[in-house]
Each structure stands twice: as C-alpha cells, then as structure tokens.
Design a protein around this motif. Structure first.
Motif, PDB file in Angstrom:
ATOM      1  N   SER B   6      -5.392 -56.655   4.602  1.00  0.00           N
ATOM      2  CA  SER B   6      -5.256 -56.786   6.049  1.00  0.00           C
ATOM      3  C   SER B   6      -6.294 -55.965   6.796  1.00  0.00           C
ATOM      4  CB  SER B   6      -3.842 -56.371   6.470  1.00  0.00           C
ATOM      5  OG  SER B   6      -3.587 -55.045   6.089  1.00  0.00           O
ATOM      6  N   ASP B   8      -9.322 -55.666   6.234  1.00  0.00           N
ATOM      7  CA  ASP B   8     -10.636 -56.302   6.237  1.00  0.00           C
ATOM      8  C   ASP B   8     -10.788 -57.313   7.363  1.00  0.00           C
ATOM      9  OD1 ASP B   8     -10.644 -56.366   2.625  1.00  0.00           O
ATOM     10  OD2 ASP B   8     -11.393 -54.873   4.029  1.00  0.00           O
ATOM     11  N   PHE B   9      -9.735 -57.530   8.115  1.00  0.00           N
ATOM     12  CA  PHE B   9      -9.778 -58.471   9.219  1.00  0.00           C
ATOM     13  C   PHE B   9      -9.840 -57.734  10.554  1.00  0.00           C
ATOM     14  CE2 PHE B   9      -8.758 -62.365   6.996  1.00  0.00           C
ATOM     15  CZ  PHE B   9      -8.021 -61.960   5.903  1.00  0.00           C
ATOM     16  N   ILE B  10     -10.430 -58.374  11.551  1.00  0.00           N
ATOM     17  CA  ILE B  10     -10.221 -57.966  12.941  1.00  0.00           C
ATOM     18  C   ILE B  10      -8.900 -58.621  13.320  1.00  0.00           C
ATOM     19  CG2 ILE B  10     -11.044 -58.114  15.313  1.00  0.00           C
ATOM     20  CD1 ILE B  10     -12.866 -56.443  13.560  1.00  0.00           C
ATOM     21  N   ARG B  11      -7.976 -57.840  13.835  1.00  0.00           N
ATOM     22  CA  ARG B  11      -6.613 -58.339  14.016  1.00  0.00           C
ATOM     23  C   ARG B  11      -6.230 -58.394  15.496  1.00  0.00           C
ATOM     24  NH1 ARG B  11      -4.978 -53.592  10.396  1.00  0.00           N
ATOM     25  NH2 ARG B  11      -6.942 -52.978  11.326  1.00  0.00           N
ATOM     26  N   ILE B  55       3.555 -59.643   7.970  1.00  0.00           N
ATOM     27  CA  ILE B  55       2.130 -59.881   7.757  1.00  0.00           C
ATOM     28  C   ILE B  55       1.528 -58.975   6.702  1.00  0.00           C
ATOM     29  CG2 ILE B  55      -0.154 -59.685   8.799  1.00  0.00           C
ATOM     30  CD1 ILE B  55       0.882 -60.800  11.293  1.00  0.00           C
ATOM     31  N   SER B  56       1.775 -57.683   6.816  1.00  0.00           N
ATOM     32  CA  SER B  56       1.153 -56.734   5.897  1.00  0.00           C
ATOM     33  C   SER B  56       1.557 -57.032   4.458  1.00  0.00           C
ATOM     34  CB  SER B  56       1.578 -55.319   6.293  1.00  0.00           C
ATOM     35  OG  SER B  56       0.946 -54.378   5.466  1.00  0.00           O
ATOM     36  N   LEU B  59      -0.154 -60.328   3.199  1.00  0.00           N
ATOM     37  CA  LEU B  59      -1.580 -60.213   2.868  1.00  0.00           C
ATOM     38  C   LEU B  59      -1.786 -59.387   1.609  1.00  0.00           C
ATOM     39  CD1 LEU B  59      -3.144 -59.843   6.400  1.00  0.00           C
ATOM     40  CD2 LEU B  59      -3.347 -61.767   4.862  1.00  0.00           C
TER      41      LEU B  59
END
Lengths: 179, 72
Positions: B6, B8-11, B55-56, B59
C-alpha cells in the motif's frame, strides 16, 4: 440531526529519542503527531438548507458547526457555533468525514482557506485557518494501519501529478460517508 | 497488474457524493471500492470493497500472493 464528535486526524507517527543508542536510551513512550482543527459539526436541516440557500445536488453542501474547542485552530480563525462551513481549501464539504479526511491529509502548520456562510444578514466569506498539531501519547493505539495522502475529488489532480513525478500508481478508495 | 504494498501507491479517498462524479469520469468504478489508476489516468484495475478498513490487509495479502507466485 446527527452530531459528529470532535475529531483528531492522525497523520504521522513520530518516535522520540532515536538519537541515543538503545542501551542508553531511557524508556520513552511512543508518540503520535496528528493534525486537528477542533470543531464538532452536524448536517444542516432541510429548513436550514432552504433559508441559507445551501448548494444542493445529490446532497446538501455544508456542515453546521455545533461547537468550537477553546484555543483551537478553529477558534483562532474566528469560527463560531452556527457557522456553516462550505469548503475547506478546494474541497466541498458534504459530511463530517469530508472534514476529517481533509484534516488527516493536511500537515500541521498548513494554512487553508475556509469558506463560511454566517451572520445576519447572511454573508459568505473566506477565513484563513492554520491546521494545528496535536501529540498523542498512546501512539500504538492511534497509529492507523493505512493512511491517505489526499482527500476528495478536488485533490485528484494533485494526486495524479505527484504520481507522475514519483512514478507511482494511484490508489483511489471510493466510499460513503460514515458520519 | 503488479501488486505492490500500500505504501507504494499515492493514496486518495473520495466519498459520496464526489464519488458519483469520479465514477462518471472513470466508468466501471465500484462504489464502495478501490480503483488503481496509472500516471496518465487510465483505470488499471478495480475491486469492490465494503469497508476502507480492509484496504491495508487486502493489499498486503495480494502483495504476498504475488511474491509467492514469483518464487514458484
């Protein structure tokens, strides 16, 4: 009419005392640093929406301030109970979650424009509010497992631009308001 | 799609009613759910997700499964 509690947006975990070696470091509690502004809000009633001419699409835009914490960033900005907050920065507000998300993704010290409708006769004005910093001593219980970098559709462009700069993908969480 | 952690993404989180406008721009986006966009704004993948709290874990699980498959 629903009332949301005073919210504390947890942004970053900061563990103090890292300059010393583990052997010489005294036992210190981990702390979490969060952002906050210090207001309680609720949804406007249908009557308020009508008399205050609040923008309305799928939902009524705006949150009515119920309470402002003393010596809070909101108090320092001159926000008062009864004010209707329409926007935080470029983010239109439709729920307390919108406020909470915005604060949680804003760094302490950042100054934002708050669009407020208030007074008699009614007027709309912009107020400058500086996001406050709050330290939580019980970091472990407050550190979220997942945090957001941006909130709301208005910030999607900024998120995409940053993704391009940093060569990262964008993860968009799409949810309803929980408060 | 390469599954990353998670971090590694822009969130970004988008709630109703803004979500409806997002769906108009990106047809096929689930509400509630998660969408992955490329840097040039293409919808790469999506998943129905009932709660943002999942979500966490999701992922991380997908990331582990992807690494396991690589090793086999």
């Amino acid at each position: 009419m629903r009332t949301a509690q005073v919210f504390l947006g947890v942004v970053v975990l900061a563990v103090v005392g890292l300059a010393q070696s583990p052997a010489e470091r005294p036992k210190q509690k981990a702390e979490a640093v969060g952002s906050w502004i210090g207001i309680k809000t609720r949804y406007p009633t249908a009557e308020e929406a009508r008399t205050l001419a609040l923008p309305k699409g799928v939902r009524i835009q705006g949150q009515v301030i119920n309470e402002v914490a003393k010596a809070s960033p909101a108090a320092n900005a001159g926000l008062k109970a009864g004010d209707i907050v329409l926007k935080l920065g470029e983010n239109d507000l439709y729920s307390f979650d919108d406020i909470s998300d915005f604060v949680a993704t804003s760094r302490p010290g950042r100054t934002v424009k708050v669009c407020v409708r208030r007074g008699k006769p009614l007027k709309e004005e912009d107020v400058a509010l500086t996001i406050g910093k709050r330290v939580f001593s019980d970091a472990e219980s407050r550190t979220p497992s997942f945090t957001w970098d941006y909130a709301s559709l208005a910030q999607l462009k900024a998120a995409m631009e940053r993704a391009k700069t940093e060569s990262r993908l964008v993860l968009v969480g799409i949810f309803g308001a929980e408060t | 799609m390469v599954i990353k952690k998670s971090a590694d993404f822009i969130r970004i989180i988008i709630r109703r009613p803004h979500a409806y406008e997002f769906k108009r721009r990106f047809p096929g986006s689930p509400i509630p759910g998660v969408v992955i966009l490329s840097v040039d704004g293409k919808l790469l993948d999506s998943l129905v997700l009932p709660s943002k709290n999942s979500i966490s874990a999701l992922l991380d699980r997908l990331s582990k499964n992807a690494r396991k498959k690589k090793r086999l």
